[in-house]
Design a protein around this motif. Structure first.
Motif, PDB file in Angstrom:
ATOM      1  N   ARG A 118       0.844  -1.197   0.000  1.00 23.37           N
ATOM      2  CA  ARG A 118       0.000   0.000   0.000  1.00 23.37           C
ATOM      3  C   ARG A 118       0.883   1.252   0.000  1.00 23.37           C
ATOM      4  NH1 ARG A 118      -3.627  -0.109   5.136  1.00 23.37           N
ATOM      5  NH2 ARG A 118      -1.538  -0.098   6.040  1.00 23.37           N
ATOM      6  N   THR A 119       0.609   2.164  -0.906  1.00 24.10           N
ATOM      7  CA  THR A 119       1.300   3.451  -0.871  1.00 24.10           C
ATOM      8  C   THR A 119       0.685   4.273   0.254  1.00 24.10           C
ATOM      9  OG1 THR A 119       1.542   3.393  -3.289  1.00 24.10           O
ATOM     10  CG2 THR A 119       1.950   5.499  -2.179  1.00 24.10           C
ATOM     11  N   ARG A 120       1.509   4.643   1.234  1.00 23.73           N
ATOM     12  CA  ARG A 120       0.964   5.363   2.379  1.00 23.73           C
ATOM     13  C   ARG A 120       1.705   6.652   2.697  1.00 23.73           C
ATOM     14  NH1 ARG A 120      -2.963   3.559   1.374  1.00 23.73           N
ATOM     15  NH2 ARG A 120      -4.355   2.171   2.520  1.00 23.73           N
ATOM     16  N   LEU A 121       2.824   6.905   2.009  1.00 20.33           N
ATOM     17  CA  LEU A 121       3.588   8.105   2.342  1.00 20.33           C
ATOM     18  C   LEU A 121       4.389   8.578   1.139  1.00 20.33           C
ATOM     19  CD1 LEU A 121       4.543  10.101   4.576  1.00 20.33           C
ATOM     20  CD2 LEU A 121       6.374   8.466   5.095  1.00 20.33           C
ATOM     21  N   ILE A 122       4.440   9.898   0.966  1.00 22.70           N
ATOM     22  CA  ILE A 122       5.303  10.550  -0.024  1.00 22.70           C
ATOM     23  C   ILE A 122       6.277  11.423   0.739  1.00 22.70           C
ATOM     24  CG2 ILE A 122       5.410  12.154  -1.968  1.00 22.70           C
ATOM     25  CD1 ILE A 122       2.447  11.360  -2.538  1.00 22.70           C
ATOM     26  N   CYS A 123       7.569  11.227   0.516  1.00 21.23           N
ATOM     27  CA  CYS A 123       8.601  12.045   1.156  1.00 21.23           C
ATOM     28  C   CYS A 123       9.258  12.943   0.105  1.00 21.23           C
ATOM     29  CB  CYS A 123       9.682  11.178   1.793  1.00 21.23           C
ATOM     30  SG  CYS A 123       9.171  10.312   3.277  1.00 21.23           S
ATOM     31  N   LEU A 124       9.278  14.236   0.364  1.00 18.96           N
ATOM     32  CA  LEU A 124       9.988  15.187  -0.490  1.00 18.96           C
ATOM     33  C   LEU A 124      11.160  15.785   0.289  1.00 18.96           C
ATOM     34  CD1 LEU A 124       6.995  17.133  -2.126  1.00 18.96           C
ATOM     35  CD2 LEU A 124       8.044  14.970  -2.833  1.00 18.96           C
ATOM     36  N   GLU A 125      12.138  16.310  -0.441  1.00 22.99           N
ATOM     37  CA  GLU A 125      13.334  16.903   0.180  1.00 22.99           C
ATOM     38  C   GLU A 125      13.532  18.319  -0.351  1.00 22.99           C
ATOM     39  OE1 GLU A 125      18.171  16.095   0.257  1.00 22.99           O
ATOM     40  OE2 GLU A 125      16.810  14.407  -0.099  1.00 22.99           O
ATOM     41  N   ASN A 126      13.630  19.288   0.562  1.00 22.83           N
ATOM     42  CA  ASN A 126      13.724  20.702   0.176  1.00 22.83           C
ATOM     43  C   ASN A 126      14.633  21.455   1.158  1.00 22.83           C
ATOM     44  OD1 ASN A 126      13.102  23.030  -1.251  1.00 22.83           O
ATOM     45  ND2 ASN A 126      11.208  23.437  -0.147  1.00 22.83           N
ATOM     46  N   THR A 127      15.784  21.965   0.677  1.00 22.56           N
ATOM     47  CA  THR A 127      16.328  21.817  -0.650  1.00 22.56           C
ATOM     48  C   THR A 127      16.832  20.392  -0.865  1.00 22.56           C
ATOM     49  OG1 THR A 127      18.606  22.473  -0.045  1.00 22.56           O
ATOM     50  CG2 THR A 127      17.043  24.230  -0.594  1.00 22.56           C
ATOM     51  N   HIS A 128      16.993  20.025  -2.137  1.00 27.64           N
ATOM     52  CA  HIS A 128      17.398  18.663  -2.446  1.00 27.64           C
ATOM     53  C   HIS A 128      18.917  18.596  -2.554  1.00 27.64           C
ATOM     54  CE1 HIS A 128      17.697  14.767  -4.347  1.00 27.64           C
ATOM     55  NE2 HIS A 128      16.404  14.565  -4.131  1.00 27.64           N
ATOM     56  N   ASN A 129      19.509  17.786  -1.685  1.00 26.43           N
ATOM     57  CA  ASN A 129      20.957  17.695  -1.588  1.00 26.43           C
ATOM     58  C   ASN A 129      21.596  17.234  -2.896  1.00 26.43           C
ATOM     59  OD1 ASN A 129      23.613  17.395  -0.616  1.00 26.43           O
ATOM     60  ND2 ASN A 129      23.180  15.418   0.304  1.00 26.43           N
ATOM     61  N   ARG A 130      21.255  16.024  -3.338  1.00 24.05           N
ATOM     62  CA  ARG A 130      21.891  15.490  -4.541  1.00 24.05           C
ATOM     63  C   ARG A 130      21.432  16.217  -5.801  1.00 24.05           C
ATOM     64  NH1 ARG A 130      25.246  11.448  -4.139  1.00 24.05           N
ATOM     65  NH2 ARG A 130      25.212  11.241  -6.408  1.00 24.05           N
ATOM     66  N   GLY A 131      20.331  16.931  -5.713  1.00 23.26           N
ATOM     67  CA  GLY A 131      19.912  17.749  -6.842  1.00 23.26           C
ATOM     68  C   GLY A 131      20.743  19.008  -6.994  1.00 23.26           C
ATOM     69  N   GLY A 132      21.581  19.291  -5.987  1.00 27.63           N
ATOM     70  CA  GLY A 132      22.424  20.472  -6.046  1.00 27.63           C
ATOM     71  C   GLY A 132      21.865  21.643  -5.248  1.00 27.63           C
ATOM     72  N   GLY A 133      21.144  21.339  -4.159  1.00 30.19           N
ATOM     73  CA  GLY A 133      20.552  22.417  -3.374  1.00 30.19           C
ATOM     74  C   GLY A 133      19.356  23.052  -4.050  1.00 30.19           C
ATOM     75  N   THR A 134      18.643  22.267  -4.853  1.00 34.51           N
ATOM     76  CA  THR A 134      17.499  22.799  -5.591  1.00 34.51           C
ATOM     77  C   THR A 134      16.331  23.083  -4.653  1.00 34.51           C
ATOM     78  OG1 THR A 134      17.022  20.483  -6.112  1.00 34.51           O
ATOM     79  CG2 THR A 134      17.950  21.827  -7.867  1.00 34.51           C
ATOM     80  N   VAL A 135      15.634  24.179  -4.961  1.00 37.26           N
ATOM     81  CA  VAL A 135      14.468  24.599  -4.189  1.00 37.26           C
ATOM     82  C   VAL A 135      13.224  24.002  -4.837  1.00 37.26           C
ATOM     83  CG1 VAL A 135      13.116  26.564  -3.390  1.00 37.26           C
ATOM     84  CG2 VAL A 135      15.615  26.733  -3.519  1.00 37.26           C
ATOM     85  N   TYR A 136      12.412  23.302  -4.046  1.00 38.11           N
ATOM     86  CA  TYR A 136      11.173  22.730  -4.580  1.00 38.11           C
ATOM     87  C   TYR A 136      10.212  23.863  -4.920  1.00 38.11           C
ATOM     88  CZ  TYR A 136       9.860  17.842  -5.031  1.00 38.11           C
ATOM     89  OH  TYR A 136       9.658  16.571  -5.515  1.00 38.11           O
ATOM     90  N   PRO A 137       9.766  23.984  -6.173  1.00 39.02           N
ATOM     91  CA  PRO A 137       8.758  25.006  -6.497  1.00 39.02           C
ATOM     92  C   PRO A 137       7.492  24.763  -5.689  1.00 39.02           C
ATOM     93  CG  PRO A 137       9.729  24.067  -8.497  1.00 39.02           C
ATOM     94  CD  PRO A 137      10.171  23.198  -7.353  1.00 39.02           C
ATOM     95  N   LEU A 138       6.947  25.805  -5.104  1.00 43.26           N
ATOM     96  CA  LEU A 138       5.747  25.647  -4.292  1.00 43.26           C
ATOM     97  C   LEU A 138       4.599  25.074  -5.116  1.00 43.26           C
ATOM     98  CD1 LEU A 138       4.453  26.033  -1.533  1.00 43.26           C
ATOM     99  CD2 LEU A 138       3.838  28.365  -2.215  1.00 43.26           C
ATOM    100  N   ALA A 139       4.510  25.455  -6.378  1.00 39.99           N
ATOM    101  CA  ALA A 139       3.443  24.940  -7.236  1.00 39.99           C
ATOM    102  C   ALA A 139       3.547  23.425  -7.385  1.00 39.99           C
ATOM    103  CB  ALA A 139       3.492  25.602  -8.607  1.00 39.99           C
ATOM    104  N   ALA A 140       4.762  22.897  -7.447  1.00 39.76           N
ATOM    105  CA  ALA A 140       4.949  21.447  -7.548  1.00 39.76           C
ATOM    106  C   ALA A 140       4.519  20.764  -6.260  1.00 39.76           C
ATOM    107  CB  ALA A 140       6.408  21.120  -7.862  1.00 39.76           C
ATOM    108  N   VAL A 141       4.863  21.365  -5.117  1.00 39.27           N
ATOM    109  CA  VAL A 141       4.443  20.807  -3.828  1.00 39.27           C
ATOM    110  C   VAL A 141       2.918  20.778  -3.738  1.00 39.27           C
ATOM    111  CG1 VAL A 141       4.477  21.136  -1.326  1.00 39.27           C
ATOM    112  CG2 VAL A 141       6.559  21.540  -2.665  1.00 39.27           C
ATOM    113  N   GLU A 142       2.291  21.851  -4.143  1.00 40.32           N
ATOM    114  CA  GLU A 142       0.825  21.928  -4.099  1.00 40.32           C
ATOM    115  C   GLU A 142       0.196  20.869  -4.998  1.00 40.32           C
ATOM    116  OE1 GLU A 142       0.420  26.717  -3.154  1.00 40.32           O
ATOM    117  OE2 GLU A 142       0.360  25.988  -5.230  1.00 40.32           O
ATOM    118  N   ALA A 143       0.762  20.664  -6.177  1.00 36.70           N
ATOM    119  CA  ALA A 143       0.218  19.661  -7.098  1.00 36.70           C
ATOM    120  C   ALA A 143       0.386  18.250  -6.541  1.00 36.70           C
ATOM    121  CB  ALA A 143       0.900  19.781  -8.463  1.00 36.70           C
ATOM    122  N   ILE A 144       1.541  17.982  -5.935  1.00 35.29           N
ATOM    123  CA  ILE A 144       1.774  16.671  -5.329  1.00 35.29           C
ATOM    124  C   ILE A 144       0.817  16.456  -4.157  1.00 35.29           C
ATOM    125  CG2 ILE A 144       3.459  15.286  -4.048  1.00 35.29           C
ATOM    126  CD1 ILE A 144       5.621  16.646  -5.823  1.00 35.29           C
TER     127      ILE A 144
END
Length: 332
Positions: A118-144
């Motif tokens: 069962r899918t029960r959890l989504i984990c996001l990382e902000n800023t993303h370390n291996r992505g190079g310190g990328t900032v999660y766009p708020l619009a993407a967080v809202e859509a997720i």
């Protein structure tokens, strides 16, 4: 920790945090909960513990957790989710660490198939370390979040560098935090405290988290000395993160001009600078080893990558010297 932070630590009023009697810990947790817009907070020794407690609280054995393929809980937390929570990860490849809401939608398991977890959890990382310190766009967080709500899936934010994201985006941390059941952030790293992370969430979730912190050995006694450092960091070291971002830009632009280095400064959003070595015969271990001998510390970050981090102990003069040192070493 700075001199002023050390002085604040020495002046801390302490008690027994296991019994909820440390006034400095209590003040830190109250402040953290307010900043994240949550009901409660819990001080823990590390970001790894914060993430793993959140996973434990929000899942049951046999569940599946969606993460980005380079996310910290998946890459750098010793497989603890399998041992401690008896869950499995579903890693999805994002763009510089940012997941596509449609990819998450497609990865959700059928609710009525007994053969699948069962899918029960989504984990996001902000800023993303291996992505190079990328900032999660708020619009993407809202859509997720909308995807998660449709299927009654919880969300956890590994916000180890959430304040870097907030400073870079101009958004208050709670603007990100409100889309997640639980949110953690580190007091160390850019904020400069010697130890500690904070997990925030509802009163019910944090009540359970306190039990699991104890189970993991994270219940400490007179921990207020550490809390005082965290309080000082939140009061004095957040706005100055912009200086680290500026220094990272200077570093990135300087390194991009060094022959044998592949780096796009436009992709540097916060305080992490990740670059590739493209000079034949030179490996990340070779370069970082020679740099260390000359007083410049960077970290091998894969077979051809190096990570450099700017922080409150790095000045513009230090950045300039680092670029000059890299150029000399790369030139042989």
């Amino acid at each position: 920790p700075t001199k002023a932070m050390r002085e604040a630590m020495m002046a801390a009023v302490v008690g027994d945090d296991v019994f909820g009697e440390d006034p400095s810990i209590n003040a830190l947790e109250e402040k953290a909960a307010y900043l994240m817009g949550k009901e409660a907070a819990l001080f823990v020794p590390s970001g790894t513990m914060a993430n793993q407690i959140a996973i434990k609280v929000l899942t049951n054995p046999g569940d599946e957790v969606i993460v980005e393929a380079g996310a910290h809980p998946f890459m750098y937390e010793a497989g603890t989710a399998a041992v401690f929570s008896s869950v499995q990860y579903r890693p999805l490849t994002g763009h510089r660490g940012i997941l596509d809401p449609a990819a998450i939608q497609a990865a959700l398991r059928p609710e009525d198939d007994v053969h699948q977890p069962r899918t029960r959890l989504i984990c996001l990382e902000n800023t993303h370390n291996r992505g190079g310190g990328t900032v999660y766009p708020l619009a993407a967080v809202e859509a997720i979040r909308q995807v998660a709500l449709q299927r009654r899936v919880a969300m956890h934010l590994d916000g180890a560098r959430l304040f870097n994201a907030a400073v870079a985006s101009g958004l208050a941390p709670r603007e990100y935090a409100r889309h997640f059941e639980t949110v953690c952030f580190c007091l160390s790293k850019g904020l400069g405290a010697p130890v500690g992370s904070i997990l925030t969430g509802s009163r019910e979730h944090i009540h359970l988290a306190r039990r699991w912190r104890k189970a993991l050995g994270g219940g400490m006694r007179q921990a207020g000395f550490l809390a005082a450092a965290g309080l000082y960091a939140l009061d004095h070291h957040v706005d100055r993160l912009a200086e680290d971002h500026e220094n990272a830009q200077i570093l990135a632009k300087g390194l991009a001009g060094v022959p044998g280095i592949d780096l796009n400064p436009a992709e540097v959003e916060t305080n992490l600078v990740i670059f590739r070595i493209v000079r034949p015969g030179m490996t990340p271990a070779d370069l970082t080893g020679r740099l260390k001998e000359r007083g410049v510390r960077m970290l091998p970050f894969g077979p051809d990558q190096i990570r450099a981090v700017t922080h409150l102990n790095v000045t513009q003069a230090g950045v300039t010297r680092a670029v000059e040192t890299v150029a000399r070493v790369m030139a042989g």
